[in-house]
Motif scaffolding. Structure first.
Motif, PDB file in Angstrom:
ATOM      1  N   HIS A 135      72.197-118.693  31.017  1.00  0.00           N
ATOM      2  CA  HIS A 135      71.837-117.730  29.970  1.00  0.00           C
ATOM      3  C   HIS A 135      70.374-117.894  29.582  1.00  0.00           C
ATOM      4  CE1 HIS A 135      75.936-116.442  29.239  1.00  0.00           C
ATOM      5  NE2 HIS A 135      76.318-117.701  29.199  1.00  0.00           N
ATOM      6  N   THR A 140      71.380-112.675  31.593  1.00  0.00           N
ATOM      7  CA  THR A 140      72.312-113.635  32.179  1.00  0.00           C
ATOM      8  C   THR A 140      72.158-113.625  33.692  1.00  0.00           C
ATOM      9  OG1 THR A 140      73.852-113.255  30.372  1.00  0.00           O
ATOM     10  CG2 THR A 140      74.762-114.253  32.344  1.00  0.00           C
ATOM     11  N   ARG A 260      80.526-116.832  21.609  1.00  0.00           N
ATOM     12  CA  ARG A 260      80.244-115.952  22.757  1.00  0.00           C
ATOM     13  C   ARG A 260      80.346-114.476  22.373  1.00  0.00           C
ATOM     14  NH1 ARG A 260      77.196-116.611  26.035  1.00  0.00           N
ATOM     15  NH2 ARG A 260      76.309-117.509  24.207  1.00  0.00           N
ATOM     16  N   HIS A 314      75.675-125.753  28.489  1.00  0.00           N
ATOM     17  CA  HIS A 314      75.846-125.274  27.110  1.00  0.00           C
ATOM     18  C   HIS A 314      75.469-126.374  26.121  1.00  0.00           C
ATOM     19  CE1 HIS A 314      77.522-122.972  23.804  1.00  0.00           C
ATOM     20  NE2 HIS A 314      78.365-123.943  23.516  1.00  0.00           N
ATOM     21  N   GLU A 586      83.418-117.986  27.823  1.00  0.00           N
ATOM     22  CA  GLU A 586      82.477-117.066  28.471  1.00  0.00           C
ATOM     23  C   GLU A 586      83.237-116.079  29.365  1.00  0.00           C
ATOM     24  OE1 GLU A 586      79.338-116.440  28.113  1.00  0.00           O
ATOM     25  OE2 GLU A 586      78.930-115.262  29.917  1.00  0.00           O
TER      26      GLU A 586
END
Ligand SMILES: Cc1cc2nc3c(=O)[nH]c(=O)nc-3n(C[C@H](O)[C@H](O)[C@H](O)COP(=O)(O)OP(=O)(O)OC[C@H]3O[C@@H](n4cnc5c(N)ncnc54)[C@H](O)[C@@H]3O)c2cc1C
Ligand SMILES: C[S@@+](CC[C@H](N)C(=O)[O-])C[C@H]1O[C@@H](n2cnc3c(N)ncnc32)[C@H](O)[C@@H]1O
Length: 621
Positions: A135, A140, A260, A314, A586
């Motif tokens: 990301h 993306t 998300r 993440h 996600e």
């Protein structure tokens, strides 16, 4: 699917200093300028930026990521366009990725792209097969590492534009084959366009047969012509939708999906029975993340590999953003259970040859050195494996979207019904707590109670972790596992666990402590000597178990009892919630928003809640 180790690209240059692939005998871009070629052929050839303007989501699919020049040029053009689409997806297949170090060397030629290129390399995945989602704000990138012939059929997306950028068709025929073009056609949205510098007759014939209307345009860098193509039709602007979503449960599942969805501009309300987030299974003081290779690279291993790599990205992003995350990539040592298992572990590494940063097999002596304590077997060493405080992940997920996630704590949900196109979510006394167009059920081990009986085969797996005082145990700076785990000390406490049972007692029992100390002795013999199980503290909570040990992340299939339109589930994380919560969230958010999926189609299907409809679940621990 068998595991095919990736072969990295070889860094080489031709006589002009143009990046060159010895294996294909071709250059990565024209000597006249790679960036200018990217702009002229691929961006303008697809009538960009015009075609993405005003769109909510726009998706580019590329064959051959190479140095990422086309990607970086597209990112730059999108960033600089005030009318850009809200979210841009770039999906690219690449069989021989460069290492991050080689990319750095290659990117030096384009100083104007340096900041973007540095961001790309900072997230560059380990060279492992499969999909990797990165990301960059609302942009993306989904990298599909492997052969396009195998991976394009695994992509789930609606492509608006194609960049066809294999090596020349004569030297790289696979990437221009009928099979690849049929896959591109399958992925294409109505009105999708394509662009390529290749104008060979065979390529034109195949693209034409696939339905693209082709046009020759002036080429770039000494090439007289290039090709632009278009499918019939248009992608209609989506009708405005009701963006209210209620998420029930504020553990790692609920906070991950709330984050998300908020990132995609949904109006999220997160509801939990408790006074705050992370009071259920996600309230353990420390948990671990690590992958689980297998000889046949089965679906569980592939899901865990992708989930582990995605979670690590993440967590690094949350940390880089200064959010209150508590974790450490201290490394995880996964010791073999017995000689047979040791041999399996050794073979898995020998056959799959993963990057050493991902996993390697260590013999017993090295394992003992890593642990700083004698051990009975060798095992897998995952240098990037980590401990994490799950409550801090829940808090960081919420803090990442300040003001964009409404919360309703101390609110127990008793049920829900759909009326007049909206969901009414009801509390214990029957009051409507909230109305929303969509609902995500993320209530952990209790999730099945929110829907009619037997709709959701998720049940509670009781587990206790023992909390060992650091002062009463020898030093240990890594996570060590063997049919259980023990962690480094966090705030003076090590976690050792964990038990697994079917009863619903909420407090730790002496038997749980004894069992955990036995596990600890299996991992590091004698490490827990002197610990009195009767004096240990512990924490008991309930894992949301799924019949096949894979998560549930998708829409609930409709039933006669409950029309399921807009009803989703994120649960079934079992004993691995920390590993796959972020990726599962996600995946679900991508499904809800109609975006390309971050996982191969077969793995996404393996987590579809509808999979239990055809065959009744077999319950087992
Ligand atoms: C002992 C133990 C050790 C573990 N160790 C690890 C590990 O090392 N690594 C790892 O990856 N995973 C580990 N796990 C698994 C991991 O903790 C779970 O998979 C994960 O926490 C599940 O998250 P969740 O959000 O689905 O559920 P939970 O964290 O349980 O959250 C569910 C939430 O839903 C709320 N809720 C429930 N019903 C309602 C309702 N009717 N109305 C409103 N709110 C409701 C609850 O209050 C709760 O806050 C472990 C689990 C246990 C039990
Ligand atoms: C011309 S280069 C791409 C350049 C790239 N688009 C850029 O912007 O830097 C072609 C790429 O296709 C890749 N490739 C070749 N055959 C492939 C296949 N079967 N599947 C996936 N990638 C392949 C090569 O490894 C190479 O990186």
């Amino acid at each position: 699917m068998s595991y095919t180790p990736l072969v990295a690209a070889e860094l080489a240059f031709d006589g002009n200093g143009t990046p060159y692939a010895p294996a294909y005998g071709d250059v990565y871009h024209t000597a006249a300028g790679g960036l200018e070629q990217a702009r002229h052929v691929f961006i303008q050839g697809n009538d960009l930026p015009r075609r993405w303007q005003g769109r909510e989501i726009f998706t580019v699919v590329e064959t051959g990521f190479g140095l990422g020049l086309n990607f970086l040029a597209t990112w730059q053009a999108w960033r600089d366009d005030p009318q850009r689409c809200q979210r841009l997806h770039f999906v690219s297949v690449e069989m021989h990725p460069f290492s991050a170090a080689d990319l750095a060397r290659l990117h030096e030629s384009w100083p104007e792209l340096a900041p973007l290129a540095a961001e790309l390399r900072a997230q560059w995945p380990l060279l492992m097969p499969g999909l990797h989602r990165l990301h960059f704000g609302s942009l993306t990138l989904t990298l599909a590492f492997g052969d396009a012939l195998e991976l394009l059929p695994q992509i789930v997306a609606r492509a608006d534009a194609f960049y066809l950028d294999g090596f020349s068709p004569a030297k790289n025929p696979d990437l221009w084959s009928d099979a690849v073009i049929a896959e591109l056609r399958r992925l294409a949205a109505p009105g999708a366009t394509l662009a390529t510098w290749a104008v060979a007759g065979d390529v034109r014939r195949r693209l034409g047969d696939a339905g693209f209307a082709l046009e020759k345009r002036p080429g770039f860098g000494g090439k007289r012509e290039m090709l632009a193509g278009r499918l019939p039709g248009t992608t209609p602007a989506p009708a405005p939708t009701d963006r209210r979503i209620a998420v029930i449960g504020a553990g790692i599942a609920g906070t991950a999906i709330a984050e998300r969805l908020a990132a995609r501009d949904f109006e999220v309300t997160l509801i939990d029975a408790a006074a705050g987030p992370a009071t259920g299974a996600s309230g353990n003081p420390v948990g671990i993340i690590r992958p689980l290779p297998s000889l046949d690279d089965n679906r569980l291993s592939r899901w865990l590999r992708t989930g582990y790599l995605h979670a690590a990205r993440h967590l690094s992003a949350l940390q880089a953003e200064g959010l209150p995350l508590r974790w450490s990539r201290c490394g995880v040592l996964h010791l073999a259970r017995d000689p047979k298992h040791e041999e399996t572990q050794r073979r898995a590494i020998a056959e799959q040859a993963p990057p050493a940063d991902f996993a390697r097999f260590v013999e017993r002596d090295e394992a003992a050195r890593l642990a700083g304590w004698p051990v009975e077997a060798g095992g897998w060493w995952f240098p990037g494996g980590a401990w994490i405080a799950p409550p801090s992940l829940c808090a960081a997920n919420l803090a990442r979207q300040p003001g964009r996630i409404a919360t309703r704590f101390d609110t127990t949900i008793a049920g829900l019904e759909r009326q007049d196109g909206v969901w009414r979510v009801r509390g214990g006394n029957g009051d409507v707590i909230i109305e929303a167009a969509q609902v995500v059920l993320a209530a952990g081990a209790q999730v099945a109670r929110l829907v009619p009986e037997r709709m959701l085969p998720v049940w509670p797996g009781r587990g206790t972790v023992s909390l060992l005082p650091q002062a009463a145990t020898p030093p240990l700076d890594i996570v060590a596992c063997r049919l259980g785990y023990v962690t480094p000390a966090v705030d003076g406490i090590r976690c050792a666990g964990a038990t697994m049972a079917r009863d619903e007692a909420t407090e730790p029992r002496i038997d749980d402590q004894i069992e955990n100390l036995q596990r600890l002795d299996m991992i590091l013999p004698g490490f827990g000597k002197g610990l009195d199980p009767a004096l240990l503290a512990g924490r008991t909570s309930f894992r949301p178990m799924s019949p096949d040990r894979l998560p549930l992340a998708g829409a609930l299939p409709p039933s006669a009892d409950l029309p399921a339109d807009g009803l989703h589930v994120l649960s079934g994380f079992g004993a691995r919630g920390l590993v796959w919560a972020t990726l599962a969230a996600e995946l679900l958010a991508s499904r809800i928003a109609g975006e390309p999926l971050p996982l191969e189609a077969d793995l996404a299907a393996a987590s579809d809640p509808a999979r239990f409809q055809s065959k009744p679940p077999r319950r087992r621990l």
